[in-house]
Structure formats: C-alpha cells, structure tokens
Design a protein around this motif. Structure first.
Motif, mmCIF file in Angstrom:
data_model
loop_
_atom_site.group_PDB
_atom_site.id
_atom_site.type_symbol
_atom_site.label_atom_id
_atom_site.label_comp_id
_atom_site.label_asym_id
_atom_site.label_seq_id
_atom_site.Cartn_x
_atom_site.Cartn_y
_atom_site.Cartn_z
ATOM 1 N N PRO A 156 0.816 -1.227 0.000
ATOM 2 C CA PRO A 156 0.000 0.000 0.000
ATOM 3 C C PRO A 156 0.848 1.275 0.000
ATOM 4 O O PRO A 156 0.517 2.245 -0.698
ATOM 5 C CB PRO A 156 -0.813 -0.119 1.297
ATOM 6 C CG PRO A 156 -0.889 -1.591 1.545
ATOM 7 C CD PRO A 156 0.433 -2.129 1.101
ATOM 8 N N PHE A 157 1.943 1.249 0.758
ATOM 9 C CA PHE A 157 2.828 2.408 0.787
ATOM 10 C C PHE A 157 3.475 2.629 -0.581
ATOM 11 O O PHE A 157 3.501 3.751 -1.101
ATOM 12 C CB PHE A 157 3.913 2.216 1.846
ATOM 13 C CG PHE A 157 5.092 3.133 1.681
ATOM 14 C CD1 PHE A 157 4.976 4.490 1.947
ATOM 15 C CD2 PHE A 157 6.310 2.648 1.233
ATOM 16 C CE1 PHE A 157 6.061 5.349 1.768
ATOM 17 C CE2 PHE A 157 7.399 3.493 1.060
ATOM 18 C CZ PHE A 157 7.273 4.840 1.330
ATOM 19 N N LEU A 158 3.969 1.550 -1.169
ATOM 20 C CA LEU A 158 4.630 1.663 -2.474
ATOM 21 C C LEU A 158 3.662 2.128 -3.555
ATOM 22 O O LEU A 158 4.018 2.936 -4.413
ATOM 23 C CB LEU A 158 5.249 0.319 -2.863
ATOM 24 C CG LEU A 158 6.450 -0.132 -2.029
ATOM 25 C CD1 LEU A 158 6.814 -1.579 -2.351
ATOM 26 C CD2 LEU A 158 7.647 0.774 -2.255
ATOM 27 N N SER A 159 2.429 1.626 -3.496
ATOM 28 C CA SER A 159 1.421 2.021 -4.487
ATOM 29 C C SER A 159 1.094 3.504 -4.359
ATOM 30 O O SER A 159 0.984 4.226 -5.360
ATOM 31 C CB SER A 159 0.161 1.178 -4.315
ATOM 32 O OG SER A 159 0.419 -0.185 -4.598
ATOM 33 N N ASP A 163 1.853 6.424 -7.115
ATOM 34 C CA ASP A 163 0.801 7.306 -7.626
ATOM 35 C C ASP A 163 1.251 8.764 -7.577
ATOM 36 O O ASP A 163 1.048 9.533 -8.535
ATOM 37 C CB ASP A 163 -0.481 7.139 -6.806
ATOM 38 C CG ASP A 163 -1.207 5.844 -7.130
ATOM 39 O OD1 ASP A 163 -0.854 5.191 -8.130
ATOM 40 O OD2 ASP A 163 -2.129 5.483 -6.367
ATOM 41 N N ASN A 164 1.858 9.141 -6.456
ATOM 42 C CA ASN A 164 2.290 10.527 -6.296
ATOM 43 C C ASN A 164 3.457 10.864 -7.222
ATOM 44 O O ASN A 164 3.536 11.975 -7.754
ATOM 45 C CB ASN A 164 2.668 10.785 -4.838
ATOM 46 C CG ASN A 164 1.454 10.922 -3.943
ATOM 47 O OD1 ASN A 164 0.833 11.985 -3.879
ATOM 48 N ND2 ASN A 164 1.081 9.860 -3.259
ATOM 49 N N LYS A 169 5.182 13.607 -12.116
ATOM 50 C CA LYS A 169 5.876 13.496 -13.395
ATOM 51 C C LYS A 169 5.149 14.243 -14.504
ATOM 52 O O LYS A 169 5.781 14.890 -15.341
ATOM 53 C CB LYS A 169 6.014 12.014 -13.772
ATOM 54 C CG LYS A 169 6.666 11.777 -15.127
ATOM 55 C CD LYS A 169 6.746 10.279 -15.437
ATOM 56 C CE LYS A 169 7.410 10.041 -16.783
ATOM 57 N NZ LYS A 169 7.507 8.587 -17.095
ATOM 58 N N HIS A 170 3.824 14.153 -14.504
ATOM 59 C CA HIS A 170 3.037 14.752 -15.581
ATOM 60 C C HIS A 170 2.408 16.096 -15.199
ATOM 61 O O HIS A 170 1.623 16.652 -15.965
ATOM 62 C CB HIS A 170 1.941 13.774 -16.017
ATOM 63 C CG HIS A 170 2.493 12.481 -16.556
ATOM 64 N ND1 HIS A 170 3.134 12.412 -17.768
ATOM 65 C CD2 HIS A 170 2.514 11.235 -16.031
ATOM 66 C CE1 HIS A 170 3.527 11.154 -17.976
ATOM 67 N NE2 HIS A 170 3.165 10.427 -16.948
#
Length: 213
Positions: A156-159, A163-164, A169-170
């Motif tokens: 969950p932390f990695l996901s 996401d952030n 990035k965009h």
C-alpha cells in the motif's frame, strides 16, 4: 579465512547449478547444517527489513521536501522522489526474496526432522525430539505471520508513493505540489505503521533464532 573462502566457493558453485539438495550436501560437508542455514536466512531477512525501513523513511523525507518545494528546478525534485521510490521498491523486493528463502529451507528442515523421527530406537528421545519439532514449528509459524504481515504493509505504501510520483511526473507545477500536500498525512501513516510492523517482525525473528540455539 580458508573455511570462509571454501563456504563462498561452495555457495557460488551450487547457486550456479541451482540444485538445493546439492547445496545442502555441500554445506554439510563443511559443518553447516539446515538449522544453521535457516538462522542465517532469518538474519538476512532482518537485515533486509532494516534496510527497507531506512529506504521508506528516506522516501518520506524526500516526499516532504517536494511538498515544501520553494523554487528551483521541479524536474530535479521529481527525479529525486522517483529515485527514492525505486530504492524503496528494490528494498521491498529484497525483503520478499529473503522471506521466500527462509520458507524454502524451513520446509526442508522440518521434512528432514520428521523423517528422522522414524529412525529413533529410544522412545523417550524420540518423544523429546518430536516435542521440540512441534514447538519449533509453532514458533516458526508465528515468525512467518509476522514477516508476511510486515511485508503486506509495504505494497500500500509503495502504491501510494508510485501514484504521487506519476502525478508529479506529468504535472510539474505549483498546482501539483498543492495536490500532493493532501497525500502527506496518508504517506506518513503508512510509513509509521510499516516501521512498527517491521520492528515487531525483527523481535519475532530474535525469539525464533534463540529457540534454535
């Protein structure tokens, strides 16, 4: 030094062959048995967990620095955060790999132990060994639950971190920084829970190692 070199060479040779039984046989010839290998692999998990803790904390610090971004090159801030995400992902994978290796040798050890119970002629010694096996399995099951629980908290932390990172990035602008601020408390909770679970798992590892010695 000579014995250490022998162990390294044997480990390398067997790793290339990919034969687990040959690995055990080679290690036993130099006095290293499955029980010793299991202890070493549990300690490897501990080391990987401690490394992961540091990577997760470092990723949180980098995320906070992005939130507090105050001018400069936003692209560089994104790249630094992405690097921390990649390091965290690598550390988590290392933990999983080491846990799997613990499972492999533990299953082989317990199978061997079970088979050897049938070789006893002395009923009293057999009963004592069987009792020790049951107790070791119970301690091992508790250890694995703890390891897998801390491992499950990593995803969950990695996901969330991924996401952030992707969002930043965009959206390399001040608006993106504002959006990420709303995610900070959640990331902080994830890291705090992760660190606590890893600490509990390391404590269980110590208990298990002591039970084998």
């Amino acid at each position: 030094m000579k014995n250490l070199l022998t162990l390294v060479l044997l480990s390398t040779l067997v790793a290339v062959s990919g034969c687990q039984s040959a690995y055990y046989s080679a290690m036993e010839k130099v006095g290293v048995h499955k029980r010793d290998i299991l202890v070493d692999r549990v300690e490897d998990v501990q080391g990987a967990q401690q490394d992961a803790q540091q990577e997760f904390k470092s990723a949180l610090e980098q995320f906070q620095s992005v939130i507090n971004f105050d001018g400069g090159e936003l692209q560089a801030a994104y790249e630094a955060l992405d690097d921390k995400y990649q390091d965290s992902l690598k550390a988590a994978n290392q933990v999983s790999n080491h846990i799997n290796q613990v499972e492999d040798v533990a299953e082989d050890l317990f199978d061997e132990w079970e088979d050897e119970l049938n070789l006893y002629q002395n009923k009293k010694l057999k009963a004592q060994s069987a009792s020790k096996l049951r107790a070791t399995k119970r301690q091992y099951d508790k250890l694995m639950r703890s390891m897998r629980q801390s491992e499950s908290k990593m995803q969950p932390f990695l996901s969330a971190l991924q996401d952030n990172v992707l969002y930043l990035k965009h959206n390399l602008n001040a608006h993106a920084i504002g959006a990420l601020k709303g995610e900070l408390s959640s990331i902080q909770r994830d890291v705090k829970a992760l660190v606590a679970d890893i600490e509990l798992s390391i404590q269980e590892s110590e208990k298990f190692i002591q039970s084998l010695q």
